[in-house]
Design an enzyme around this catalytic site. Structure first.
Site, short mmCIF file in Angstrom:
data_model
loop_
_atom_site.label_atom_id
_atom_site.label_comp_id
_atom_site.label_asym_id
_atom_site.label_seq_id
_atom_site.Cartn_x
_atom_site.Cartn_y
_atom_site.Cartn_z
N GLU A 46 0.82 -1.20 0.00
CA GLU A 46 0.00 0.00 0.00
C GLU A 46 0.86 1.26 0.00
O GLU A 46 0.56 2.24 -0.69
CB GLU A 46 -0.92 0.01 1.23
CG GLU A 46 -1.91 -1.14 1.27
CD GLU A 46 -1.40 -2.32 2.07
OE1 GLU A 46 -2.21 -2.95 2.76
OE2 GLU A 46 -0.17 -2.61 2.00
N CYS A 70 -2.66 -3.61 7.21
CA CYS A 70 -2.26 -3.86 8.60
C CYS A 70 -2.66 -2.70 9.49
O CYS A 70 -2.69 -1.53 9.07
CB CYS A 70 -0.76 -4.12 8.68
SG CYS A 70 0.29 -2.72 8.22
N CYS A 80 -0.43 0.38 7.61
CA CYS A 80 -0.97 0.71 6.29
C CYS A 80 -2.36 1.31 6.40
O CYS A 80 -2.74 2.16 5.58
CB CYS A 80 -0.98 -0.52 5.41
SG CYS A 80 0.67 -1.04 4.90
N SER A 163 18.48 -41.63 -11.95
CA SER A 163 17.29 -40.86 -12.28
C SER A 163 17.57 -39.59 -13.09
O SER A 163 16.67 -38.79 -13.31
CB SER A 163 16.56 -40.45 -10.99
OG SER A 163 17.40 -39.66 -10.18
N LEU A 199 19.89 -28.65 -4.91
CA LEU A 199 18.63 -28.00 -4.51
C LEU A 199 18.67 -26.48 -4.62
O LEU A 199 17.99 -25.77 -3.87
CB LEU A 199 18.23 -28.42 -3.08
CG LEU A 199 18.06 -29.92 -2.83
CD1 LEU A 199 17.62 -30.17 -1.40
CD2 LEU A 199 17.08 -30.54 -3.81
N GLY A 249 12.62 -38.19 -2.05
CA GLY A 249 12.06 -39.25 -2.87
C GLY A 249 10.77 -39.87 -2.40
O GLY A 249 9.98 -39.26 -1.68
N ALA A 250 10.62 -41.16 -2.79
CA ALA A 250 9.35 -41.84 -2.63
C ALA A 250 8.90 -41.93 -1.17
O ALA A 250 7.73 -41.73 -0.86
CB ALA A 250 9.43 -43.23 -3.25
N ALA A 252 9.92 -40.05 1.47
CA ALA A 252 9.62 -38.71 2.02
C ALA A 252 8.29 -38.21 1.49
O ALA A 252 7.48 -37.64 2.24
CB ALA A 252 10.75 -37.74 1.66
#
Length: 317
Positions: A46, A70, A80, A163, A199, A249-250, A252
């Site tokens: 804003e 806010c 704001c 993979s 990552l 992976g699978a 997790a």
């Protein structure tokens, strides 16, 4: 309001710990100013949108903002709601109520008390743009996106675990764009030990948006730039994290699904068949097929080069 919600994506995730909010000022049918929450949370949307506008223009203008302004003052800047009262636009349209108890209705009440016409919407686009903040406020955890890249027959790797790469270059670039919108990214301990994934974000100009790195493991963090969490439920303890991107992976992936902590599912499918490969998911503990239905709703579908992409949202009451 839909345009404001799209603009709000520019704030994500650099506005953390503040929500990524956007604001537009409309005068005589045209957008004449805009703003979004800046890195570190200030200035607010804003304040950016209203800065420098003439009082005679604002007196006939409408301010669109994706989240209730806010109402609490801080050392970093004024509330704001107070800025808007001082600017005195003709009208304010708010996309979503702010569940933060420091504002929660008080922002709108302050505008109305000053005689500013204010409309509160339950706008789905605004809610989607604020998903991480709203989930953090209401469920006390981040918004969780689970990403799975697989073959047509549901494999994420060859039988020996190799993979790289199942999806093509366009699909991988899309994944990196999703990483750039996350506060943190997580893999399972088995995936880290097998692949040592970096990552990070490897898109030109967005390298600085690489998220915080997490690994799901009961042991210590496997590398100095990773943080270990012992269970999916421990994501509630991640301070300042509004958006969590889970890359597998699978096991997790299955652990987050079993805990019902996945809000958005991203499926990348490559036009290949692997056959005797490693499956994309571990056991989910379903007692019968009926439990699998009515959980996911298609939100997006697109082609990424030779790969297909689908996004699904968890259906919650």
């Amino acid at each position: 309001m839909a345009a404001a919600a799209r603009l709000a994506m520019r704030a994500r995730p650099l506005s953390r710990p503040n929500p990524g909010v956007a604001a537009l000022v409309v005068y005589q049918g045209r957008i004449i100013a805009r703003g979004w929450t800046r890195p570190g949370g200030r200035p607010h949307a804003e304040a950016e949108a209203l800065a420098g506008l003439a009082p005679q223009v604002l007196a006939e203008a409408t301010l669109y903002v994706t989240l209730e302004p806010c109402a609490h003052r801080s050392e970093r800047g004024p509330a704001c709601a107070d800025l808007i009262v001082a600017a005195r636009p003709a009208r304010v349209v708010v996309g979503q109520h702010d569940p933060d108890p420091r504002t929660s209705g008080a922002g709108i009440a302050r505008l109305e008390a000053a005689g500013i016409a204010t409309t509160l919407l339950d706008d789905p686009a605004s809610a989607a743009s604020l998903a991480g903040f709203l989930t953090r406020q209401r469920m006390h955890r981040p918004w969780v996106t689970l990403k799975l890249a697989m073959s047509l027959d549901g494999c994420i790797a060859m039988a020996d675990g190799s993979s790289r790469w199942i999806t093509g270059e366009t699909g991988r670039a899309h994944v990196h764009s999703r990483r750039a919108q996350a506060d943190a990214i997580l893999v399972g301990g088995g995936t880290w030990r097998a692949d040592k994934p970096s990552l990070d974000v490897r898109l030109p100009g967005l390298e600085h948006r690489s998220p915080q790195k997490l690994v799901l493991t009961r042991g210590p963090a496997p590398a100095k730039d990773f943080t270990a969490i012992s269970s999916p439920q421990a994501i509630a303890e991640l301070e300042g994290v509004q958006y969590l991107y889970v890359e597998g992976g699978a096991e997790a992936a299955a652990a987050f699904l079993v805990a019902d902590l996945v809000d958005e599912l991203h499926l990348y499918r490559a036009p290949i068949l692997i056959g005797d490969g490693r499956r994309s998911l571990g056991a989910l503990g379903l007692a019968n097929l009926a439990e699998a239905h009515d959980r996911w709703q298609l939100a997006e579908r697109r082609q990424l080069g030779s790969d297909s992409f689908e996004a699904y949202l968890r259906c919650r009451n």
